[in-house]
Design an enzyme around this catalytic site. Sequence first.
Site, PDB file in Angstrom:
ATOM      1  N   HIS A   1       0.874  -1.168   0.000  1.00  0.00           N
ATOM      2  CA  HIS A   1       0.000   0.000   0.000  1.00  0.00           C
ATOM      3  C   HIS A   1       0.918   1.226   0.000  1.00  0.00           C
ATOM      4  O   HIS A   1       2.010   1.177   0.579  1.00  0.00           O
ATOM      5  CB  HIS A   1      -0.834   0.100   1.283  1.00  0.00           C
TER       6      HIS A   1
ATOM      7  N   ASP B   1       2.358   1.926   3.304  1.00  0.00           N
ATOM      8  CA  ASP B   1       3.319   0.965   3.865  1.00  0.00           C
ATOM      9  C   ASP B   1       4.735   1.426   3.576  1.00  0.00           C
ATOM     10  O   ASP B   1       5.604   1.384   4.446  1.00  0.00           O
ATOM     11  CB  ASP B   1       3.196  -0.429   3.243  1.00  0.00           C
TER      12      ASP B   1
ATOM     13  N   GLU C   1      -9.044 -13.528  -2.011  1.00  0.00           N
ATOM     14  CA  GLU C   1      -8.324 -13.876  -0.778  1.00  0.00           C
ATOM     15  C   GLU C   1      -9.048 -15.011  -0.065  1.00  0.00           C
ATOM     16  O   GLU C   1     -10.275 -14.952   0.142  1.00  0.00           O
ATOM     17  CB  GLU C   1      -8.217 -12.655   0.143  1.00  0.00           C
TER      18      GLU C   1
ATOM     19  N   HIS D   1     -11.046 -14.011   3.064  1.00  0.00           N
ATOM     20  CA  HIS D   1     -12.258 -13.263   2.748  1.00  0.00           C
ATOM     21  C   HIS D   1     -13.349 -14.205   2.247  1.00  0.00           C
ATOM     22  O   HIS D   1     -14.535 -13.978   2.501  1.00  0.00           O
ATOM     23  CB  HIS D   1     -11.979 -12.188   1.705  1.00  0.00           C
TER      24      HIS D   1
ATOM     25  N   ASP E   1      -0.783 -12.601   1.804  1.00  0.00           N
ATOM     26  CA  ASP E   1      -1.377 -11.549   2.645  1.00  0.00           C
ATOM     27  C   ASP E   1      -1.634 -12.196   4.011  1.00  0.00           C
ATOM     28  O   ASP E   1      -2.759 -12.535   4.366  1.00  0.00           O
ATOM     29  CB  ASP E   1      -2.678 -11.043   2.000  1.00  0.00           C
TER      30      ASP E   1
HETATM   31  C1  XLS Z   1      -7.666  -6.543   4.100  1.00  0.00           C
HETATM   32  C2  XLS Z   1      -7.197  -6.777   2.755  1.00  0.00           C
HETATM   33  C3  XLS Z   1      -6.083  -5.848   2.287  1.00  0.00           C
HETATM   34  C4  XLS Z   1      -5.920  -5.885   0.781  1.00  0.00           C
HETATM   35  C5  XLS Z   1      -5.109  -4.768   0.237  1.00  0.00           C
HETATM   36  O1  XLS Z   1      -8.365  -7.359   4.685  1.00  0.00           O
HETATM   37  O2  XLS Z   1      -6.843  -8.115   2.646  1.00  0.00           O
HETATM   38  O3  XLS Z   1      -4.893  -6.139   2.928  1.00  0.00           O
HETATM   39  O4  XLS Z   1      -5.375  -7.087   0.343  1.00  0.00           O
HETATM   40  O5  XLS Z   1      -5.602  -3.536   0.599  1.00  0.00           O
HETATM   41 CA    CA Z   2      -5.933  -9.178   0.926  1.00  0.00          CA
HETATM   42 CA    CA Z   3      -7.466 -10.155   4.901  1.00  0.00          CA
END
Ligand code: XLS
Ligand code: CA
Ligand code: CA
Length: 441
Positions: free
Chosen positions: A103, A106, A270, A273, A341
């Site tokens: 990001h 970061d 992800e 998620h 991640d």
């Molecule tokens: C947060 C997300 C974030 C994205 C990038 O839960 O996973 O880290 O991957 O902004």
């Molecule tokens: Ca992510």
């Molecule tokens: Ca996440």
Amino acid sequence: MKTKYFPELKDTVKYEGKDSKNPLSFKYYNPSRIIGEKTMAEHLRFSVAYWHTFMGTGTDMFGGTAFSRPWTQRNDPMDRAKDTMEAAFEFITKLGVQYYCFHDRDIAPEGTTFSESTKNLQQMVTMAKELQQATGIKLLWGTANLFGNSIYTQGAATNPDAHVFAHAAAQVKNAIDATHELGGENYVFWGGREGYETLLNTNLNQEQEQLARFLHMAVDYKKSIGFKGQFLIEPKPCEPMKHQYDSDAATTLSFLRAYDLFDDFKLNIEANHATLAGHTFEHELAVASAAGRLGSVDANRGDLLLGWDTDQFPTDIYSATLAMVIILKQNGLGSGGLNFDAKPRRASIDTVDLFHAHIGGMDTFTRGLLIAQKIIDDGLLDQFISTRYESFSDGFGKQIMAGGVTLEDAEKWIIDKGNPIPKSGRQEMLENILNDYLAMI
Ligand code: XLS
Ligand code: CA
Ligand code: CA
């Protein structure tokens, strides 16, 4: 090899084979080994997440910093940013990974004004560019942090205040510039706080139209500067908001279709998620892939007993195998990759834990790749699926799919043929076959 921050490893992590007892070696990941038509490195395209690996402090809801990294000791935020970047390139080089993701906030600290933040970012991009050239490490994707600053508490693009929208748009412009400058192969939009807490203060249509407008503005900008990277949207159902607009792959795909954005975006799926959305990781991958829109993967896992975004390193070979079957079948992730991640647990306080975590994740997906390739080469499971649907490739089924059958035709046909005879889905047999494959590697 330069050693400043990671004395636990003097050289790169080596492939030593599955009988090795060295925990700082790969048991399966052998980057140059050819599987099918590509090397393992080309298939897997691993990436290190800057925020967790280099910025993570082990903080949780009940306690602050648990690990104080040697690269975060200097007082000045820009000095810290430079040390962090130096540490990042040392770590990624030693791990032998080709890619990283960040990001904007970061890699560079936020300044007191917007312009100062931009200047900080540009300075850090210059440093990143030099280190990329020196090491050969590449940028998988860049993104903007549109959730940390308190101005974004009620959303960025979906904020009820156009002033905040403008700030987010300006920030994204600079983050795309940074990604472009560094040759980033993708750019990610994760919805952050693009959602809502209560309908009592929310106009759903207005907010979604704002989000679509924001994304169109980004597409226009991308074209105007000639940025060729793939735009990706990362679905997530909740956290930080109660309801997020891009809650899962299917919802995000229909949002993209409704607002004429489908051709300009793919999805970054992800694992954690997916499970938060009440789906499996492979379901989300399959939905994105079936629409031709699976662009990249955030390779991590959640904890089903905890039920929040724990962002743990992937260790589940079963799940990695199912993921790799989908990825191989669509002939890879194109410009995307497998980005970790993920963060070590709060009690894993040492820098060596960062190596253990990544090595485990890389070997897990490598085993997934090896098993998936075998499953695809054997064709047994594919054969089962095509046989299961074969009544649609012939006779009346074929006519149905061609659009030439009415409800009346169906009635006539049923009266003539009689009732269908149920056939087994053979789920348990197929699960046994999958387990047999898992045991082969
Ligand atoms: C947060 C997300 C974030 C994205 C990038 O839960 O996973 O880290 O991957 O902004
Ligand atoms: Ca992510
Ligand atoms: Ca996440």
